[in-house]
Design a protein around this motif. Structure first.
Motif, mmCIF file in Angstrom:
data_model
loop_
_atom_site.group_PDB
_atom_site.id
_atom_site.type_symbol
_atom_site.label_atom_id
_atom_site.label_comp_id
_atom_site.label_asym_id
_atom_site.label_seq_id
_atom_site.Cartn_x
_atom_site.Cartn_y
_atom_site.Cartn_z
ATOM 1 N N LEU A 1 47.709 42.745 57.186
ATOM 2 C CA LEU A 1 48.293 41.498 57.668
ATOM 3 C C LEU A 1 49.444 41.805 58.606
ATOM 4 N N VAL A 2 49.749 40.829 59.437
ATOM 5 C CA VAL A 2 50.917 40.861 60.316
ATOM 6 C C VAL A 2 51.825 39.722 59.874
ATOM 7 N N GLN A 3 53.033 40.055 59.458
ATOM 8 C CA GLN A 3 53.902 39.058 58.847
ATOM 9 C C GLN A 3 54.305 37.971 59.839
ATOM 10 N N GLN A 4 54.375 38.289 61.133
ATOM 11 C CA GLN A 4 54.762 37.277 62.109
ATOM 12 C C GLN A 4 53.638 36.293 62.417
ATOM 13 N N ALA A 5 52.401 36.590 61.995
ATOM 14 C CA ALA A 5 51.257 35.759 62.367
ATOM 15 C C ALA A 5 50.849 34.768 61.290
ATOM 16 N N VAL A 6 51.413 34.853 60.099
ATOM 17 C CA VAL A 6 51.043 33.955 59.007
ATOM 18 C C VAL A 6 52.282 33.230 58.519
ATOM 19 N N LEU A 7 52.062 32.050 57.986
ATOM 20 C CA LEU A 7 53.190 31.262 57.483
ATOM 21 C C LEU A 7 53.791 31.883 56.226
ATOM 22 N N SER A 8 52.940 32.414 55.346
ATOM 23 C CA SER A 8 53.421 32.993 54.097
ATOM 24 C C SER A 8 52.677 34.296 53.836
ATOM 25 N N PRO A 9 53.226 35.433 54.265
ATOM 26 C CA PRO A 9 52.568 36.712 53.948
ATOM 27 C C PRO A 9 52.477 36.970 52.454
ATOM 28 N N ALA A 10 53.484 36.515 51.697
ATOM 29 C CA ALA A 10 53.451 36.720 50.248
ATOM 30 C C ALA A 10 52.291 35.967 49.606
ATOM 31 N N SER A 11 51.969 34.783 50.116
ATOM 32 C CA SER A 11 50.854 34.017 49.560
ATOM 33 C C SER A 11 49.524 34.727 49.800
ATOM 34 N N GLN A 12 49.352 35.312 50.972
ATOM 35 C CA GLN A 12 48.108 36.034 51.247
ATOM 36 C C GLN A 12 47.985 37.267 50.373
ATOM 37 N N LEU A 13 49.082 38.002 50.193
ATOM 38 C CA LEU A 13 49.036 39.170 49.312
ATOM 39 C C LEU A 13 48.806 38.747 47.860
ATOM 40 N N ARG A 14 49.325 37.590 47.478
ATOM 41 C CA ARG A 14 49.104 37.088 46.120
ATOM 42 C C ARG A 14 47.626 36.799 45.881
ATOM 43 N N LEU B 1 45.951 40.044 45.154
ATOM 44 C CA LEU B 1 46.231 40.494 43.796
ATOM 45 C C LEU B 1 45.408 39.719 42.777
ATOM 46 N N ARG B 2 45.292 38.424 42.988
ATOM 47 C CA ARG B 2 44.515 37.616 42.047
ATOM 48 C C ARG B 2 43.032 37.935 42.108
ATOM 49 N N ALA B 3 42.563 38.374 43.248
ATOM 50 C CA ALA B 3 41.147 38.739 43.361
ATOM 51 C C ALA B 3 40.796 39.919 42.466
ATOM 52 N N LEU B 4 41.767 40.732 42.092
ATOM 53 C CA LEU B 4 41.547 41.857 41.181
ATOM 54 C C LEU B 4 41.960 41.533 39.758
ATOM 55 N N ASP C 1 58.007 39.250 46.540
ATOM 56 C CA ASP C 1 57.834 37.835 46.870
ATOM 57 C C ASP C 1 56.466 37.323 46.424
ATOM 58 N N ALA C 2 55.439 38.176 46.535
ATOM 59 C CA ALA C 2 54.105 37.756 46.122
ATOM 60 C C ALA C 2 53.995 37.626 44.610
ATOM 61 N N VAL C 3 54.620 38.551 43.888
ATOM 62 C CA VAL C 3 54.563 38.525 42.424
ATOM 63 C C VAL C 3 55.494 37.466 41.859
#
Length: 544
Positions: free
Chosen positions: A327-340, A343-346, A370-372
């Motif tokens: 991911l590129v943090q400047q391109a998404v509104l919430s990088p932590a949400s995408q990483l979350r 994590l939930r997929a596993l 931030d994601a956790v």
């Protein structure tokens, strides 16, 4: 035509018919079946009005039609039958392709796709078998035939109102262009008037219905979008378009179409993963997840007034699964949400602990925090520590090999040799004390000799670098030897591999491309899905 010419044609026809019977004879194992096949062919060429089993049996003089009927059933192959007819005319072999479609209501439709001619007396070694251009032509014709039949069947089924089972009238016909993996076709589809039961409803706004728009809102098949996205994630957009045109009978491809389709697929992947239900952990004592993080630096487009762009890449690993992400943090509104979501997929939940292994960059573990939404265990990568220790050892060796070195060798050699062992067993104070004494001993050396002074300065610089690195990450150090003996990871080498797989291979400096944050983010998302083989699964879940 003279009598002799007519007699010659009859003779040639009889020889060709006999040759056809000999050609199909090896397909059957018993002589009775071979004879029935010959009778079946003679019946087809006879003057019987109807070519049914009884009629063909009566024409051949058979008492029962069972053998003829069994041959008719053997000739069928599901709903679509392809017949290959080999007819040798002098020096040419013709291959005729016929497609037979059986619809859901039981009706059948037969089409002749075309004919291929291979004159064997003039054929070069490259001309044997089915050529690429011939295969592309056949696939395009086959796709057109199947597509027209499917649109016809869907249009007929859409006439029935799902609420009142009434037959709805056709408003008009419209031409639509549908882009598929095997060609671009212009089809004529009907627009169906709305039924009286929902014509005035607020849920169903007015206007005729177009059944094809429900299946293909982008006027392209999902398979074509999937292939374009996968090739665009593996190769440059121009190379992806060139590969599609070379091996498939698709329409002319341009790099902008591949780029836009890849961006659309990246958005669909994010939407599908965000709407998926959370996978619960199997047990309360489920193993913790380990997140390996690193950053890839790629060239940024000049209008952003910065030279490089940071792409966060990594891998999430559990006891039996792993998942790449980018991911590129400047391109998404919430990088932590995408990483979350990754994590939930596993199977992550708030009861599990997350371990982060990185090179000490503070922004990387903060993204996981931030994601956790809580504390994580951050471990400093051993490989980066070991490389800095290696720099100290090389600097000390250079100092000891100086010609006019006048110090005590053991005072410099011993701390450099034991530094790695102390840090491996988490004896941090002893290691930092040895670094301080090493810097003090270098400062006590006489500065008369320029070579010795420069070598001592290099040792002091390497020691200060390692000391600052350890001091800034003092809370992230652990007993690496104990973790290694337990089989736990101590290095971010998996993240280093993701840097090459996701970042450098597709967006590295050697590719000679400059990226915007949004474009780099889309390529990173799709490439991670391609490497994990999640792209096909995402489309299957969306289609379901």
């Amino acid at each position: 035509m003279t009598v002799s010419d007519w007699a010659g044609c009859v003779s040639d026809w009889s020889h060709a018919l006999a040759g056809l019977k000999e050609f199909i004879a090896p397909v059957f194992k018993r002589s009775e079946q071979i004879g029935s096949a010959g009778v079946f062919i003679d019946g087809l060429l006879s003057g019987a009005e109807r070519k049914t089993g009884w009629m063909l049996a009566e024409e051949a003089g058979l008492a029962r039609p069972y053998r003829i009927q069994s041959l008719r059933e053997w000739a069928k192959d599901g709903g679509v039958c392809v017949y290959w007819w080999f007819n040798e005319r002098g020096t040419a072999m013709e291959v005729r392709i016929i497609i037979e479609t059986t619809f859901e209501n039981g009706t059948t439709k037969v089409r002749r796709l075309g004919c291929l001619s291979h004159p064997f007396r003039r054929t070069q070694p490259e001309g044997f078998g089915l050529l690429l251009e011939d295969a592309k032509t056949i696939l395009g014709q086959l796709q057109n035939a199947i597509l027209l039949d499917q649109i016809k069947e869907v249009s007929e089924a859409s006439k029935i109102c799902p609420d009142c089972d009434r037959v709805r009238a056709i408003h008009d016909y419209r031409s639509r262009v549908l882009d598929t993996l095997f060609g671009r076709f212009q089809v004529k589809v009907p627009r169906i008037r709305r039924c009286a039961c929902n014509a005035r409803s607020d849920v169903f706004p007015g206007g005729p219905l177009l059944p094809l728009a429900h299946f293909f809102p982008d006027r392209s098949t999902p398979e074509l979008q999937h292939v374009q996205a996968e090739l665009g994630a593996r190769y440059s957009f121009r190379d992806a378009a060139r590969i599609l045109e070379t091996f498939l009978p698709c329409a002319k491809q341009v790099n902008t179409s591949v780029r836009d389709r890849l961006g659309r697929v990246a958005r669909e992947i994010d939407d599908i993963e965000q709407t998926e239900p959370v996978v619960a952990a199997v047990a309360e004592d489920a193993p913790a997840l380990t997140v390996f993080l690193d950053g890839a630096h790629i060239r940024r487009r000049p209008e952003y007034q910065k030279r490089h762009l940071d792409v966060v890449v990594g891998k999430i690993k559990s006891h039996d699964k792993c998942r790449r992400f980018g991911l590129v943090q400047q391109a998404v509104l919430s990088p932590a949400s995408q990483l979350r979501q990754d994590l939930r997929a596993l199977g992550w939940d708030h009861r599990q602990t997350v371990t982060v292994i990185s090179d000490g960059e503070p922004t990387l573990p903060n993204l996981v925090r931030d994601a956790v939404g809580g504390k994580v265990r951050h471990i400093l990568d051993w490989w980066h520590i070991s490389m800095r220790i290696q720099h100290v050892e090389n600097a000390v060796k250079g100092l000891l090999q100086a010609r006019n070195f006048s110090g005590v060798s053991v005072l410099f050699k011993r701390p450099a040799e034991t530094l790695r062992w102390y840090l491996w067993h988490e004896q941090i104070r002893t290691a930092t004390t040895g670094l301080q004494w090493l810097m003090i001993d270098c400062a006590r050396l006489p500065a008369d000799d320029r070579v010795v002074a420069e070598a001592a300065g290099r040792v002091q610089a390497r020691c200060r670098d390692l000391y600052s690195y350890l001091a800034n990450n003092m809370d992230n150090l652990t007993n690496y030897g104990q973790r290694h003996r337990r089989g736990l990871p101590i290095s971010s080498s998996r993240a280093e591999g993701c840097v090459d797989d996701i970042g450098n291979t597709r967006m590295g400096k050697r590719r000679r491309m400059r990226w915007s944050p949004k474009g780099a983010h889309r390529v990173a998302v799709v490439r991670a899905a391609v490497l994990d083989r999640r792209l096909n699964g995402a489309y299957q879940r969306a289609a379901a």
